[in-house]
Each structure stands twice: as C-alpha cells, then as structure tokens.
Design a protein around this motif. Structure first.
Motif, PDB file in Angstrom:
ATOM      1  N   ILE A 307     -28.980  -2.165 -34.495  1.00  0.00           N
ATOM      2  CA  ILE A 307     -28.495  -3.269 -33.661  1.00  0.00           C
ATOM      3  C   ILE A 307     -28.834  -3.030 -32.191  1.00  0.00           C
ATOM      4  O   ILE A 307     -29.283  -3.948 -31.480  1.00  0.00           O
ATOM      5  N   ILE A 308     -28.663  -1.799 -31.724  1.00  0.00           N
ATOM      6  CA  ILE A 308     -28.994  -1.489 -30.325  1.00  0.00           C
ATOM      7  C   ILE A 308     -30.484  -1.693 -30.070  1.00  0.00           C
ATOM      8  O   ILE A 308     -30.885  -2.244 -29.032  1.00  0.00           O
ATOM      9  N   ASN A 309     -31.321  -1.269 -31.009  1.00  0.00           N
ATOM     10  CA  ASN A 309     -32.764  -1.460 -30.852  1.00  0.00           C
ATOM     11  C   ASN A 309     -33.125  -2.943 -30.773  1.00  0.00           C
ATOM     12  O   ASN A 309     -33.933  -3.360 -29.935  1.00  0.00           O
ATOM     13  N   ILE A 310     -32.523  -3.750 -31.651  1.00  0.00           N
ATOM     14  CA  ILE A 310     -32.829  -5.180 -31.648  1.00  0.00           C
ATOM     15  C   ILE A 310     -32.290  -5.845 -30.381  1.00  0.00           C
ATOM     16  O   ILE A 310     -32.969  -6.663 -29.743  1.00  0.00           O
ATOM     17  N   LYS A 311     -31.062  -5.496 -30.002  1.00  0.00           N
ATOM     18  CA  LYS A 311     -30.455  -6.117 -28.821  1.00  0.00           C
ATOM     19  C   LYS A 311     -31.234  -5.758 -27.557  1.00  0.00           C
ATOM     20  O   LYS A 311     -31.452  -6.622 -26.693  1.00  0.00           O
ATOM     21  N   THR A 312     -31.673  -4.527 -27.449  1.00  0.00           N
ATOM     22  CA  THR A 312     -32.462  -4.119 -26.286  1.00  0.00           C
ATOM     23  C   THR A 312     -33.776  -4.877 -26.237  1.00  0.00           C
ATOM     24  O   THR A 312     -34.223  -5.328 -25.178  1.00  0.00           O
ATOM     25  N   PHE A 313     -34.415  -5.025 -27.401  1.00  0.00           N
ATOM     26  CA  PHE A 313     -35.646  -5.816 -27.494  1.00  0.00           C
ATOM     27  C   PHE A 313     -35.392  -7.268 -27.096  1.00  0.00           C
ATOM     28  O   PHE A 313     -36.165  -7.879 -26.345  1.00  0.00           O
ATOM     29  N   ASP A 314     -34.272  -7.820 -27.568  1.00  0.00           N
ATOM     30  CA  ASP A 314     -33.930  -9.219 -27.266  1.00  0.00           C
ATOM     31  C   ASP A 314     -33.688  -9.422 -25.769  1.00  0.00           C
ATOM     32  O   ASP A 314     -33.927 -10.510 -25.232  1.00  0.00           O
ATOM     33  N   ASP A 315     -33.251  -8.359 -25.110  1.00  0.00           N
ATOM     34  CA  ASP A 315     -33.008  -8.421 -23.669  1.00  0.00           C
ATOM     35  C   ASP A 315     -34.280  -8.202 -22.844  1.00  0.00           C
ATOM     36  O   ASP A 315     -34.231  -8.153 -21.607  1.00  0.00           O
ATOM     37  N   GLY A 316     -35.400  -8.034 -23.534  1.00  0.00           N
ATOM     38  CA  GLY A 316     -36.673  -7.906 -22.845  1.00  0.00           C
ATOM     39  C   GLY A 316     -37.070  -6.482 -22.486  1.00  0.00           C
ATOM     40  O   GLY A 316     -37.969  -6.277 -21.664  1.00  0.00           O
TER      41      GLY A 316
END
Length: 328
Positions: A307-316
């Motif tokens: 989840i942290i990896n995806i959220k960080t990616f989603d934040d650019g």
C-alpha cells in the motif's frame, strides 16, 4: 473535481485488513477465489490496470509485459522475491516494479530453526508414531537424534534472513560460518561471531548443517549442484527456506537415498509445489508447504508495504521499495 482513483488489480486473496485498506484508497479489484490467475486473466488485468499486485505464484514474463495496457505503470509485488517477474523488460517498457523486503526476515529465520530441529530431533517421526497409535512407550534408544549445540552451521547468503538465522543459531550454541557475495563488515561479523568462507566448496565440505538463504538469480541457479553436494559430509543436514532452484533437487534426492546426506528440511522445491515425489517417502526429510513467511503479522506487514509503494507512486514519487538492477 476529485482526481481519478488508481485502478489496482490484486491477483490473490490477501488478509482482510489489507484488502479493506486497498479498497478505501484505490479502485481495487479483489479476488473472490484464492486460486492463482490464469495467464490469460493476468494479461487481461495488465491491460486494464494502473497497478498490478501479483504474488510469487504469478509468473510475469516478457511476452505478457509486451501485452500490457498503456496505463500499467507499476507492478507492486506482494513479496520480497521478484524472480517470477521479468524486471528488465518491465523497466524497458516504462513499468516500475516494487517489492516488500525485510518483512519476512524474522518469520523465515524462525522456520529455519524449526526445520533444523525437525530433522535433527526426528520430530515428524515422533509425531507420526503418536498419531498412528504405534508408540509402545519410552525406550533408551527410541527416536535418537542429535543436538544442535556445537554443530557447525554454514549459511549460504548472509543478508537479512541469513543474519537472523545466525543470531538464533548462536543462542543454540552452534558455530556460525557463512559464504556471501560480499563479506560482512568486521563489526557485523564480530556481533554474530561468524566465520567467513570465500570458497563455498571449502565451507560446505566442513559443515554439519547448511542453510540456504540466498535468492534465486541466474548466478545462483543450481549453486548447490551435484558436484558441490558431493562435498558435504554424510552426516550433514541441508535446510532450504529460500528458493528451490538453488539446489539440484534430483542430485540431493539421490544422495539422501544413498545415505550420503543425513537429512533435509525443505520449505521450497525446484519443480512444482511438492518437488521430487521421492522426498515424500523419506523419514529423514521434513517437508513444508512454503510456510516460512506464513504468520498473520508478516502477511499484514507485507500488505502495508504494498500500500505504501502504491500510495507513494500515486503521489508522484518513486516507490520506496522499487526494485533496481543492482538488486538482482
């Protein structure tokens, strides 16, 4: 106007708390079944998703990556190992790959010691005798095994898990030896009271227990081949909780049958889910169904990293656990 939520496809069932959080944060497509996806279903998922969350049961090769849709920009693997993913091709196609390192360290190290004890103390044999009702009572020579204290343990791969195994082995009174691509810093060696062997051949020839804790890469495939296994003492035990491909399994089976190895504790296999069928009939072999990281705590922590990896990616931003070529 709110931004469009990421489309995230998850290939297997995950702990409920992880699935709930994924659904809260993203447009998550979850599985009702825990069966692995077919190749066709994986390709379809890669054509429709922004992010794919696979596991080690999902082999994602160059051909599949070539069919991925234009929106797929991240493969957020649920697990530390990524040898089932063609990372180089993914990067060439502009798709990042992340993993979940460090989460399963303690759980896997615990299982290494459990397998050592299982093999050396003949625990499955005792369990089978009790469950079958065949045990006739205590005997001075019944189920004789051997103690771990004083034995030489050779650790193949001294990363996070290897070092965690070393710490536990010391508590059991074992002598710790290791072979690794790079020698540990002196202070790390001193803390583990570990002896480094530059030559793997020389180390395996002198060990009482050999624990495999290195990843599967082209350079580690059959690292323990027939020739190298033959160097081991007939009284030695081999433990593998890493990847089955590191050991020439057929050669190991032949040696176990011939009494050229005393035993094996296996949580991973080279071919298929169960490995060589002959392993199932050997009383000196303890076999587990890839349980090394199977704790509730570990599985949830893996999901949190995804989840942290995806959220960080989603934040650019770059995912904190992005896999880079130097890691492979």
């Amino acid at each position: 106007m709110p931004s469009k939520r990421l489309s995230v496809v998850v290939t297997r069932r995950l702990p409920e708390v992880v699935e709930t959080r994924l659904s809260e944060l993203f447009n998550a497509k979850l599985r009702d079944s825990d069966e692995p996806m077919s190749r066709e279903d994986l390709v379809a998922a890669m054509q429709s998703a922004d992010v794919l969350v696979p596991t080690l049961t999902d082999r994602i090769d160059a051909g599949m990556i070539g069919q991925a849709g234009p929106d797929l920009k991240l493969i957020a693997n649920y697990g530390a190992g990524v040898d089932h993913i063609d990372v180089d091709t993914a990067r060439t196609n502009g798709i990042m790959v992340s993993n979940t390192p460090g989460v399963v360290t303690e759980d896997t190290a615990d299982m290494v010691l459990a397998l050592m004890l299982g093999v050396t103390r003949r625990i499955p044999e005792g369990l089978a005798a009790m469950q079958s009702g065949e045990w006739q009572g205590w005997s001075p020579t019944g189920f004789l095994g051997g103690r771990l204290g004083g034995r030489r343990l050779g650790i193949l791969g001294m990363g996070r898990i290897g070092q965690a195994v070393a710490r536990r082995a010391r508590a059991f009174g074992m002598q710790v030896h290791y072979h690794n691509r790079r020698r540990l810093r002196p202070e790390a060696e001193d803390a583990l009271d570990a002896t480094y062997w530059e030559s793997l051949d020389q180390m395996v020839a002198r060990m009482d227990v050999l624990s495999v804790n290195c990843p599967h890469t082209p350079s580690t495939f059959h690292l323990l081949n027939a020739r190298r296994l033959k160097l081991m003492k007939p009284s030695a035990v081999i433990i593998n909780t890493s990847r089955g491909e590191v050991i020439d399994e057929n050669a190991m089976v032949r040696m176990l049958k011939a009494g050229e190895l005393a035993g094996a504790g296996l949580d991973v296999y080279e071919h298929g889910l169960r490995g060589n069928p002959e392993l199932c009939n050997m009383p000196n072999v303890v076999m587990l169904p890839h349980m090394g990281s199977a704790t509730q705590e570990g599985r949830v922590e893996m999901g949190e990293k995804v989840i942290i990896n995806i959220k960080t990616f989603d934040d650019g931003h770059r995912p904190p656990d992005m896999v880079v070529p130097a890691m492979l």
